[in-house]
Design an enzyme around this catalytic site. Structure first.
Site, PDB file in Angstrom:
ATOM      1  N   ARG A  21      -4.673   6.469  -2.606  1.00 54.59           N
ATOM      2  CA  ARG A  21      -3.602   6.670  -2.108  1.00 54.59           C
ATOM      3  C   ARG A  21      -1.626   7.589  -3.585  1.00 54.59           C
ATOM      4  O   ARG A  21      -1.648   8.123  -3.211  1.00 54.59           O
ATOM      5  CB  ARG A  21      -2.567   4.649  -2.340  1.00 54.59           C
ATOM      6  CG  ARG A  21      -3.512   4.165  -0.701  1.00 54.59           C
ATOM      7  CD  ARG A  21      -2.976   3.909  -0.352  1.00 54.59           C
ATOM      8  NE  ARG A  21      -2.498   2.480   0.374  1.00 54.59           N
ATOM      9  CZ  ARG A  21      -3.276   2.782   1.950  1.00 54.59           C
ATOM     10  NH1 ARG A  21      -2.897   3.772   2.268  1.00 54.59           N
ATOM     11  NH2 ARG A  21      -4.340   1.955   2.642  1.00 54.59           N
ATOM     12  N   ASP A  42       1.161  -1.529  -0.103  1.00 54.56           N
ATOM     13  CA  ASP A  42       0.180   0.211   0.061  1.00 54.56           C
ATOM     14  C   ASP A  42       1.034   1.052   0.511  1.00 54.56           C
ATOM     15  O   ASP A  42       0.497   2.575  -0.399  1.00 54.56           O
ATOM     16  CB  ASP A  42      -0.876  -0.019   1.353  1.00 54.56           C
ATOM     17  CG  ASP A  42      -1.908  -1.432   0.879  1.00 54.56           C
ATOM     18  OD1 ASP A  42      -2.400  -0.969  -0.271  1.00 54.56           O
ATOM     19  OD2 ASP A  42      -2.965  -1.822   2.266  1.00 54.56           O
TER      20      ASP A  42
HETATM   21  C1  S3P Z   1      -5.884  -5.464   3.386  1.00 52.49           C
HETATM   22  C2  S3P Z   1      -5.057  -6.474   2.610  1.00 52.49           C
HETATM   23  C3  S3P Z   1      -3.790  -5.465   1.338  1.00 52.49           C
HETATM   24  C4  S3P Z   1      -3.856  -4.528   1.791  1.00 52.49           C
HETATM   25  C5  S3P Z   1      -5.740  -3.891   1.281  1.00 52.49           C
HETATM   26  C6  S3P Z   1      -5.596  -3.868   3.076  1.00 52.49           C
HETATM   27  C7  S3P Z   1      -6.262  -6.197   4.286  1.00 52.49           C
HETATM   28  O1  S3P Z   1      -4.519  -6.259   0.062  1.00 52.49           O
HETATM   29  O2  S3P Z   1      -3.624  -4.107  -0.270  1.00 52.49           O
HETATM   30  O3  S3P Z   1      -5.054  -2.285   1.325  1.00 52.49           O
HETATM   31  O4  S3P Z   1      -6.686  -5.427   6.163  1.00 52.49           O
HETATM   32  O5  S3P Z   1      -6.286  -6.979   4.230  1.00 52.49           O
HETATM   33  P1  S3P Z   1      -4.459  -7.996   0.287  1.00 52.49           P
HETATM   34  O6  S3P Z   1      -5.027  -8.782   1.050  1.00 52.49           O
HETATM   35  O7  S3P Z   1      -5.016  -8.042  -1.567  1.00 52.49           O
HETATM   36  O8  S3P Z   1      -2.158  -7.507  -0.366  1.00 52.49           O
END
Ligand code: S3P
Length: 425
Positions: free
Chosen positions: A384, A312
Site C-alpha cells: 500500500r 488500510d
Molecule cells: C483485515 C483486517 C484488517 C485489515 C487487513 C485485512 C481482514 O486488519 O487491516 O488488511 O481481512 O480481516 P486488522 O484486523 O488487524 O485490523
C-alpha cells in the site's frame, strides 16, 4: 529490486470493472469452504500472492480444489493434518484466521510467513485462543511466527477485545463455531464484518448487536459458499485518490463492495471536497456497486473515528491530504504501526522526501498540505505504500523502489495505472 517511474498528468478519465477482487473476502471464501459440506463455488477470487497462499494452504489441509481459470471450486473433507509447513507469505489475515480455524482441528500444524510477517504480533490471537484451551505456540511466547498449533477442544468464551480488529474477531468466531457452548465477543469499535455476513449466509448462527457478537457452536456442517467476490474498495481507493488529486479527472470504479465497514475512506475524501457518488447494482452477502469520483479542490480533514473502517486506506488518503489546503490530522491509528510496514513512519518519511511537512505522533500523524515534488521513495516492502506514492506521481512524477510487493494484493495495478498516465518499469 524493481522500481517504477510515473509521470505527472494534466487530467484523465478512468473507468474499470477490473479492480482487484476483494482480499478479505477472497481469504475468507477459501477458508470457510473448508467448513462446508459439498462444493463451494468462488468466482472472481483474487489471484494475488496473499490469497493464493491461503488457497494453497486450504489444499494442504485436504480440500479438493478445481480451478478452471475463472471459477474455483473447493470441496472439503474436513480438516486433515498436513505434512507441509503452511506458508501464509505476507498475509496477517491468512495467519491470524488460520490460527482460529486450526485451533480445534485434529492434528498438528505449523504456520509461517515471509520476513515481514514473521515480525508482526500474533499474541492478539494466540493469547485469547490459548485462554479457551487452544494449544498454540511460537517465538516470543507465541507472539511471533513460525507458530505451531495442536488441535484441542475449545471452551465457550466471553471475550472483550481491546482492539477493533476483524482478524482477531474472525479468528475467535471460527474458534467459537467449534467450541462447547455459546460464545460472546465484544469489540471497542465495529470492525469489518465479512466473516459474520458470509458464515451467516452459509447457515451459522451468529447474532450481532452493536459491538457484541454472539456465536453458537455448529450443530451441522455449513452449506457451501456460492460467491462472486466483489472488487476491493481498498484497491479501488488508489484510483479514487488519483482522480481526486488530478484536476478535471474522473474515476468510475465498478463492481466494488459497498459494505459500510469498508468505504469510510471514500466518505472522508468526500468530506475533503471530492465529488463522489455510489450506485448499488447488486447484493450478495453485501451491497455491491459503482463508485464515481470526480476531482475538486481538497481541504484538510481530521480523521479520528471509525479507524478500523479505513485503516488500510490511510496511506493513500495521506496523499490526498498532501494535496489539500491546510493541516490534516490522523489520530487513534496506532494499529498502523503493525501493518505490512510501520505505516506511520513509512508514510511520514516518504511525504517528507516529497517536500511535504508532517508531524509524527505515537498514534498517527499530521500532514501539512502543500506542493508535492518528485522524489525517489521506497515501499519498505509494503504494497500500500508503493501504490500510494505511485498515485502521488500523477501530480508531480515519482520513482518508487521495491515494487514487487504490489503483487500481494493488486497484480494488475500497473495495467490500470497505465490507463491514467505513463508508467515506466
Ligand atoms: C483485515 C483486517 C484488517 C485489515 C487487513 C485485512 C481482514 O486488519 O487491516 O488488511 O481481512 O480481516 P486488522 O484486523 O488487524 O485490523
Amino acid at each position: 529490486m524493481m522500481r517504477a517511474c510515473v509521470e505527472s498528468v494534466e487530467s484523465f478519465t478512468f473507468k474499470s470493472d477490473a479492480i482487484a477482487p476483494d482480499k478479505s473476502i477472497s481469504h475468507r471464501s477459501a477458508m470457510f469452504a473448508v467448513l462446508a459440506e459439498g462444493e463451494s463455488r468462488i468466482e472472481n477470487f483474487l489471484r494475488a500472492e496473499d490469497t493464493l497462499n491461503t488457497l494453497k494452504i486450504v489444499g494442504h489441509l485436504g480440500a479438493k480444489i478445481h480451478d478452471d481459470g475463472s471459477v474455483i471450486t473447493i470441496t472439503s473433507n474436513g480438516i486433515q493434518e498436513s505434512s507441509e509447513i503452511l506458508d501464509c507469505g505476507n498475509s496477517g489475515t491468512g495467519m491470524r484466521l488460520f490460527c482460529g480455524l486450526l485451533s480445534s482441528a485434529e492434528g498438528h500444524f505449523v504456520l509461517t510467513g515471509d520476513e515481514y510477517l514473521k515480525r508482526r504480533p500474533m499474541k492478539r490471537v494466540t493469547q485469547p485462543l490459548r485462554n479457551i484451551g487452544a494449544k498454540l505456540d511460537g517465538r516470543a511466547d507465541g507472539d511471533l511466527a513460525p507458530l505451531s498449533i495442536r488441535g484441542a477442544s475449545l471452551k465457550a468464551f466471553t471475550y472483550e477485545s481491546k482492539i477493533a480488529s476483524a482478524q482477531v474477531k474472525s479468528a475467535m468466531i471460527l474458534a467459537a463455531l467449534r467450541s462447547d457452548g455459546v460464545c460472546t465477543y465484544f469489540e471497542p469499535e465495529l470492525s469489518r464484518d465479512h466473516t459474520e455476513r458470509m458464515l451467516k449466509g452459509m447457515g451459522a448462527r451468529i447474532e450481532v448487536e452493536g459491538l457484541t457478537t454472539k456465536i453458537w457452536p455448529l450443530e451441522a456442517t455449513l452449506s457451501p459458499l456460492n460467491i462472486r467476490v466483489p472488487a476491493d474498495p481498498s484497491s479501488a481507493f488508489f484510483f479514487a485518490v488519483a482522480a481526486a488529486i488530478t484536476p478535471n479527472s474522473t474515476a468510475v470504479l465498478e463492481g466494488v463492495t459497498l459494505n459500510p465497514t469498508r468505504i469510510e475512506a471514500f466518505k472522508v475524501l468526500e468530506r475533503m471536497g471530492a465529488d463522489i457518488t455510489y450506485t448499488v447494482t447488486d447484493e450478495r452477502y453485501e451491497p455491491i456497486g459503482t463508485i464515481t469520483v470526480k476531482s475538486a479542490p481538497l481541504k484538510a480533514v481530521v480523521v479520528e473515528e471509525n479507524i478500523s473502517w479505513l485503516i488500510d486506506e490511510l496511506p493513500a488518503l495521506s496523499i490526498a491530504m498532501a494535496c489539500a489546503t491546510g493541516k490534516s490530522i490522523i489520530k487513534n491509528a496506532e494499529e498502523l504501526r503493525v501493518k505490512e510496514s510501520d505505516r506511520i513512519k513509512t508514510v511520514v518519511d516518504n511525504l517528507n522526501l516529497c517536500g511535504i511537512t508532517t508531524e509524527e505522533y505515537p498514534d498517527g500523524y499530521a500532514v501539512n498540505g502543500g506542493i508535492l515534488s518528485k522524489a525517489c521513495v521506497n515501499s519498505y516492502g509494503d504494497h500500500r505504500i508503493a501504490m500510494s506514492f505511485l498515485v502521488a506521481g500523477l501530480r508531480c512524477g515519482m520513482e518508487v523502489e521495491d515494487i514487487e510487493c504490489i503483487n500481494t494484493s493488486f497484480p494488475n495495478f500497473f495495467d490500470l495505472l497505465g490507463q491514467c498516465t505513463k508508467v515506466v518499469r
